[in-house]
Design an enzyme around this catalytic site. Structure first.
Site, short mmCIF file in Angstrom:
data_model
loop_
_atom_site.label_atom_id
_atom_site.label_comp_id
_atom_site.label_asym_id
_atom_site.label_seq_id
_atom_site.Cartn_x
_atom_site.Cartn_y
_atom_site.Cartn_z
N THR A 1 3.85 -9.63 6.63
CA THR A 1 2.90 -9.03 5.70
C THR A 1 1.76 -8.45 6.52
O THR A 1 1.89 -8.31 7.76
CB THR A 1 2.50 -10.06 4.61
OG1 THR A 1 1.62 -9.42 3.71
CG2 THR A 1 1.86 -11.31 5.16
N GLY B 1 2.99 -7.72 -12.15
CA GLY B 1 3.55 -7.73 -10.80
C GLY B 1 4.26 -9.02 -10.41
O GLY B 1 4.99 -9.05 -9.42
N ALA C 1 0.93 5.95 -3.63
CA ALA C 1 1.96 6.29 -2.64
C ALA C 1 1.71 5.51 -1.34
O ALA C 1 1.97 6.00 -0.25
CB ALA C 1 1.97 7.80 -2.37
N GLY C 2 1.17 4.29 -1.48
CA GLY C 2 0.97 3.43 -0.30
C GLY C 2 2.26 2.68 0.01
O GLY C 2 3.36 3.16 -0.31
N GLY C 3 2.12 1.51 0.64
CA GLY C 3 3.30 0.74 1.03
C GLY C 3 4.16 0.37 -0.17
O GLY C 3 5.37 0.64 -0.20
N ALA C 4 3.55 -0.26 -1.16
CA ALA C 4 4.31 -0.65 -2.35
C ALA C 4 4.83 0.59 -3.07
O ALA C 4 5.96 0.60 -3.57
CB ALA C 4 3.42 -1.48 -3.28
N LYS D 1 3.89 -5.16 8.79
CA LYS D 1 5.07 -4.61 8.10
C LYS D 1 5.66 -3.37 8.78
O LYS D 1 6.86 -3.14 8.72
CB LYS D 1 4.70 -4.23 6.66
CG LYS D 1 4.72 -5.39 5.69
CD LYS D 1 4.45 -4.84 4.30
CE LYS D 1 4.73 -5.87 3.24
NZ LYS D 1 4.60 -5.32 1.88
N1 LIG Z 1 4.26 -7.61 -6.90
C1 LIG Z 1 4.68 -7.52 -5.65
O1 LIG Z 1 5.72 -8.10 -5.27
C2 LIG Z 1 3.92 -6.67 -4.67
C3 LIG Z 1 4.49 -6.29 -3.45
C4 LIG Z 1 3.74 -5.48 -2.57
C5 LIG Z 1 2.45 -5.08 -2.91
N2 LIG Z 1 1.93 -5.49 -4.10
C6 LIG Z 1 0.58 -5.07 -4.51
O2 LIG Z 1 0.52 -3.65 -4.51
C7 LIG Z 1 -0.83 -3.22 -4.35
C8 LIG Z 1 -0.87 -2.11 -3.30
O3 LIG Z 1 -0.47 -2.65 -2.05
P1 LIG Z 1 0.00 -1.71 -0.84
O4 LIG Z 1 0.52 -2.61 0.21
O5 LIG Z 1 0.85 -0.60 -1.35
O6 LIG Z 1 -1.40 -1.11 -0.36
P2 LIG Z 1 -1.64 0.26 0.47
O7 LIG Z 1 -0.46 0.58 1.30
O8 LIG Z 1 -2.97 0.07 1.09
O9 LIG Z 1 -1.74 1.40 -0.67
C9 LIG Z 1 -2.82 1.40 -1.59
C10 LIG Z 1 -2.58 2.46 -2.66
O10 LIG Z 1 -3.66 2.36 -3.60
C11 LIG Z 1 -4.37 3.61 -3.62
N3 LIG Z 1 -5.79 3.35 -3.79
C12 LIG Z 1 -6.53 2.40 -3.15
N4 LIG Z 1 -7.81 2.45 -3.59
C13 LIG Z 1 -7.87 3.45 -4.49
C14 LIG Z 1 -8.91 3.98 -5.30
N5 LIG Z 1 -10.15 3.49 -5.25
N6 LIG Z 1 -8.62 4.99 -6.13
C15 LIG Z 1 -7.37 5.50 -6.21
N7 LIG Z 1 -6.32 5.04 -5.47
C16 LIG Z 1 -6.58 4.03 -4.63
C17 LIG Z 1 -4.07 4.26 -2.29
O11 LIG Z 1 -4.30 5.65 -2.39
P3 LIG Z 1 -4.59 6.52 -1.06
O12 LIG Z 1 -3.22 6.78 -0.45
O13 LIG Z 1 -5.24 7.73 -1.56
O14 LIG Z 1 -5.45 5.68 -0.15
C18 LIG Z 1 -2.59 3.88 -2.13
O15 LIG Z 1 -1.78 4.70 -2.96
C19 LIG Z 1 -1.62 -4.49 -3.98
O16 LIG Z 1 -2.24 -4.98 -5.14
C20 LIG Z 1 -0.53 -5.46 -3.54
O17 LIG Z 1 -0.90 -6.83 -3.72
C21 LIG Z 1 2.63 -6.25 -4.99
#
Ligand SMILES: NC(=O)c1ccc[n+]([C@@H]2O[C@H](COP(=O)([O-])OP(=O)(O)OC[C@H]3O[C@@H](n4cnc5c(N)ncnc54)[C@H](OP(=O)(O)O)[C@@H]3O)[C@@H](O)[C@H]2O)c1
Length: 262
Positions: free
Chosen positions: A68, A245, A134-137, A72
């Site tokens: 994590t 989630g 469009a981040g990691g998840a 990753k």
């Molecule tokens: N349920 C599950 O099994 C599971 C698994 C993995 C992750 N998650 C959850 O998924 C969520 C995202 O995680 P991640 O790893 O994908 O994070 P990440 O790679 O940092 O991506 C974050 C995403 O959120 C957007 N974002 C962040 N702040 C923002 C704001 N103020 N306004 C608009 N967009 C915003 C980012 O947009 P930009 O690209 O423009 O920065 C990007 O699309 C977290 O809550 C994590 O805990 C859940």
């Protein structure tokens, strides 16, 4: 559970480690399914990742490890093979250690999300889906939705370039999926999924305008804390089916058990 010489071991590598919940969730799953497997958190700083992964190759009772934040993406450099899913997503959250020490990286995030949809009687095949983020998840969920036959996928991300790049990657792999990037009106879709981190904090805005949402629209969120985000609460008030989630994470436990051959 009692850990003995027969117990299969797995790790979860992270930095920092204090907030990491995956080992507890994994151990609860192994216990409830009668598996003699134990998961332990391992605090690994980025500069030590290579050395730790190299050492795990030699640990013969270790069946694999999770990765994590912040490992990753970086971990991929140190593995022998990636599943097609991990390659597409560009990140690994679980690695299997085969008996000969070979390390195979996989990504279960998107597969867990789609499994959670199906458990809620929502089949993505042919559906019009709006994905926020469009981040990691987001990458993982978008690939899994396209693989599951999503008819139309609109990716809406704050950083438009990132959203566009993801849409292009999906289009290249899944020409039958009508995938585009850009802003969108929530009411034009059958399913909306929030993959952004917007909603984790109490005062976060709702990441899309859902005021004209029809009750037939399914609204999902990948955020686990809180279990019910403001987006889900508001959609539920409008009569929509909502999916949080937690089910995505729970479904990944079965996928990980299979992948690690636990
Ligand atoms: N349920 C599950 O099994 C599971 C698994 C993995 C992750 N998650 C959850 O998924 C969520 C995202 O995680 P991640 O790893 O994908 O994070 P990440 O790679 O940092 O991506 C974050 C995403 O959120 C957007 N974002 C962040 N702040 C923002 C704001 N103020 N306004 C608009 N967009 C915003 C980012 O947009 P930009 O690209 O423009 O920065 C990007 O699309 C977290 O809550 C994590 O805990 C859940």
């Amino acid at each position: 559970m009692q850990i003995t010489g027969q117990t299969k071991i797995m790790f979860v590598l992270a930095h920092p480690i204090g907030h990491v919940r995956a080992p507890a969730v994994l151990n609860a799953h192994f216990e409830s399914t009668g598996k003699n497997v134990a998961a332990s958190p391992l605090h690994v700083a980025p500069e030590d990742l290579n050395g730790v992964v190299a050492a795990i190759r030699h640990m013969r009772n270790v069946i694999g490890f999770g990765t994590t934040i912040p490992h990753k993406i970086e971990v991929m450099r140190f593995l022998d093979e990636l599943t097609p899913n991990a390659k597409n997503v560009g990140a690994v959250n679980f690695t299997r250690r085969d008996k000969d020490g070979r390390l195979i990286g996989h990504n279960t995030d998107g597969l867990g999300f789609v499994a959670g949809l199906r458990l809620n009687d929502v089949d993505p095949a042919g559906k019009r889906i709006l994905q926020l983020g469009a981040g990691g998840a987001g990458r993982a969920v978008a690939f899994a939705l396209a693989e599951a036959g999503a008819g139309k996928l609109r990716i809406s991300n704050r950083d438009g370039g990132k959203g566009q790049a993801l849409a292009e990657a999906i289009a290249a792999h899944y020409p039958k999926c009508d995938v585009t990037a850009g802003p969108a009106a929530a009411e034009d879709f059958d399913v909306i999924v929030n993959t952004t981190s917007v909603g984790m904090k109490e005062d976060d805005p709702i990441p899309v305008d859902i005021d004209r949402l029809a009750p037939a629209t399914v609204v999902a969120d990948v955020i686990m804390t809180p279990l019910v985000t403001r987006l889900l609460a508001r959609a539920s008030e409008r009569g929509c089916k909502t999916i949080g989630g937690k089910i995505m994470l729970d479904q990944q436990m079965n996928l990980v058990t299979d992948f690690l051959r636990a």
